[in-house]
Write an enzyme that holds these catalytic residues in place. Structure first.
Site, short mmCIF file in Angstrom:
data_model
loop_
_atom_site.label_atom_id
_atom_site.label_comp_id
_atom_site.label_asym_id
_atom_site.label_seq_id
_atom_site.Cartn_x
_atom_site.Cartn_y
_atom_site.Cartn_z
N LYS A 104 0.83 -1.20 0.00
CA LYS A 104 0.00 0.00 0.00
C LYS A 104 0.87 1.25 0.00
CE LYS A 104 -2.47 -1.44 3.57
NZ LYS A 104 -2.23 -2.85 3.68
N ASP A 231 8.72 3.75 12.60
CA ASP A 231 7.98 2.59 12.08
C ASP A 231 8.89 1.37 12.09
OD1 ASP A 231 5.83 1.17 10.99
OD2 ASP A 231 6.31 1.72 8.93
N1 LIG Z 1 17.46 -1.23 -0.65
C1 LIG Z 1 16.78 -2.38 -0.74
N2 LIG Z 1 17.42 -3.53 -1.08
C2 LIG Z 1 16.74 -4.70 -1.17
N3 LIG Z 1 15.42 -4.82 -0.98
C3 LIG Z 1 14.72 -3.72 -0.63
C4 LIG Z 1 15.36 -2.45 -0.51
N4 LIG Z 1 14.42 -1.54 -0.18
C5 LIG Z 1 13.25 -2.19 -0.11
N5 LIG Z 1 13.40 -3.51 -0.38
C6 LIG Z 1 12.34 -4.54 -0.43
O1 LIG Z 1 11.08 -3.90 -0.64
C7 LIG Z 1 10.21 -4.07 0.47
C8 LIG Z 1 9.44 -2.80 0.78
O2 LIG Z 1 10.33 -1.75 1.09
P1 LIG Z 1 10.02 -0.64 2.17
O3 LIG Z 1 9.81 -1.26 3.50
O4 LIG Z 1 11.07 0.39 2.06
O5 LIG Z 1 8.65 -0.03 1.61
P2 LIG Z 1 7.20 0.10 2.26
O6 LIG Z 1 6.83 1.50 2.19
O7 LIG Z 1 7.08 -0.62 3.53
O8 LIG Z 1 6.38 -0.62 1.15
P3 LIG Z 1 5.32 -1.79 1.27
O9 LIG Z 1 4.03 -1.10 1.44
O10 LIG Z 1 5.51 -2.46 -0.05
O11 LIG Z 1 5.72 -2.65 2.43
C9 LIG Z 1 11.13 -4.53 1.59
O12 LIG Z 1 10.46 -5.34 2.52
C10 LIG Z 1 12.24 -5.27 0.87
O13 LIG Z 1 11.84 -6.59 0.60
#
Ligand SMILES: Nc1ncnc2c1ncn2[C@@H]1O[C@H](COP(=O)(O)OP(=O)(O)OP(=O)(O)O)[C@@H](O)[C@H]1O
Ligand SMILES: [Mg+2]
Length: 305
Positions: A104, A231
């Site tokens: 989301k 968070d």
């Molecule tokens: N720099 C990175 N290297 C590898 N994987 C990453 C990286 N950044 C994000 N991810 C992958 O993408 C996922 C979501 O990233 P993030 O937690 O930054 O976004 P979010 O805002 O929580 O999005 P979502 O709503 O999809 O959870 C992470 O759980 C991880 O699997």
């Protein structure tokens, strides 16, 4: 298989980008940009303009108002395309690959930077409660206009990139910030990472090492950068196995709060509590929350245990 984003990027022509940019630019004045304004500013012959509008609508990059006056607004995919195109034009990205995380709050893509380096592009979506000061509710999201959602997403991109720069330069364990455009943040791809919530296998010493690294990063953020993640949980920690060892990387910072803000203390406590609790219940690492908190606040020199 190429992702939908890379297929769209290949399909679009210069006229289409021109129309998209005109619509974007006018969102500061209109909720739906009147078709006359688009026509005037895009300076395209009517037939080409119509063709672009049709293609952009079919691809769901723009959306038409349902009112009596004809006007268009950008969709999130439209904004993604503009940011992706800009990052390619600047030579930051060569090619977009697969989505590696979709939720989301964001869409996260794998991408290739010049020299073949693998990077991650995170496209923010509207979403996270305004930095934890306002609760996220349906009515709140419904009250936001397309325009304000897009501005919001862009603000999240800027915040995440800038705070990563501060954190990374001070030795916090975070992804390397590479660039940002609009709501898109380009960061180093953490190769071979497993999200902590999946409970990657860790021996006792490894679990302690990972927990300490997370607490060190929380401490650097609080003490040296002056921010609280806000968070933090097993969902925003990556565990990386490399060179026979294991390391933590703390991701997902856009909702940080400044240490001086009223709720900072409460959020810091909660961040620390969630992590300590997770390591206790899943890995049997016994750490006193009070000691962990004292460490991140700089009242104690060494991370527990
Ligand atoms: N720099 C990175 N290297 C590898 N994987 C990453 C990286 N950044 C994000 N991810 C992958 O993408 C996922 C979501 O990233 P993030 O937690 O930054 O976004 P979010 O805002 O929580 O999005 P979502 O709503 O999809 O959870 C992470 O759980 C991880 O699997
Ligand atoms: Mg996350």
């Amino acid at each position: 298989m190429p992702s939908r984003l890379s297929r769209i990027l290949q399909e679009l022509e210069d006229d289409d980008y021109r129309v998209l940019r005109v619509i974007e630019r006018n969102l500061s004045r209109y909720e739906y940009v009147p078709v006359e304004v688009v026509e005037r500013q895009a300076r395209l012959p009517p037939s080409r303009m119509l063709r672009s509008i049709r293609r952009l609508s079919d691809l769901k990059l723009i959306r038409r108002t349902l009112g009596t006056l004809i006007g268009y607004t950008l969709t999130y995919t439209g904004l993604d395309v503009l940011a992706a195109r800009a990052l390619m034009a600047k030579g930051v990205i060569e090619e977009f690959g697969d989505v590696i995380g979709a939720g989301k709050e964001s869409d996260v893509y794998l991408a290739v930077a010049p020299g073949g380096r693998r990077v991650v592009v995170k496209f923010h979506r509207e979403g996270k409660a305004p930095f934890h000061r306002i609760r996220r509710t349906r009515s709140f999201a419904a009250g936001m206009t397309r325009r304000s959602l897009i501005l919001w997403a862009k603000l999240l991109g800027e915040r995440e990139f800038k705070v990563l720069v501060e954190l990374h330069s001070r030795g916090a364990r975070v992804p390397e910030p590479i660039a940002w455009n609009r709501h898109a943040v380009v960061q180093g791809y953490v190769e071979g990472a497993v999200e902590l919530y999946r409970q990657p296998p860790l021996g006792e010493e490894e679990a302690i090492r990972v927990l300490r690294q997370i607490l060190e990063t929380v401490r650097i953020a609080f003490q040296d950068v002056g921010v609280v993640h806000g968070d933090l949980s097993e969902y925003n920690v990556l565990v990386v196995y490399r060179d026979g060892g294991v390391d933590a990387v703390v991701i997902d910072w856009p909702q940080y709060v400044y240490a001086s803000e009223p709720h900072a203390e409460e959020l810091l406590k909660r961040d620390v509590y969630y992590i300590v609790r997770f390591f206790r219940s899943k890995y049997g690492v016994r750490v006193d929350e009070g000691e962990a908190l004292a460490y991140v606040r700089g009242e104690r020199g060494e991370p527990p245990p």
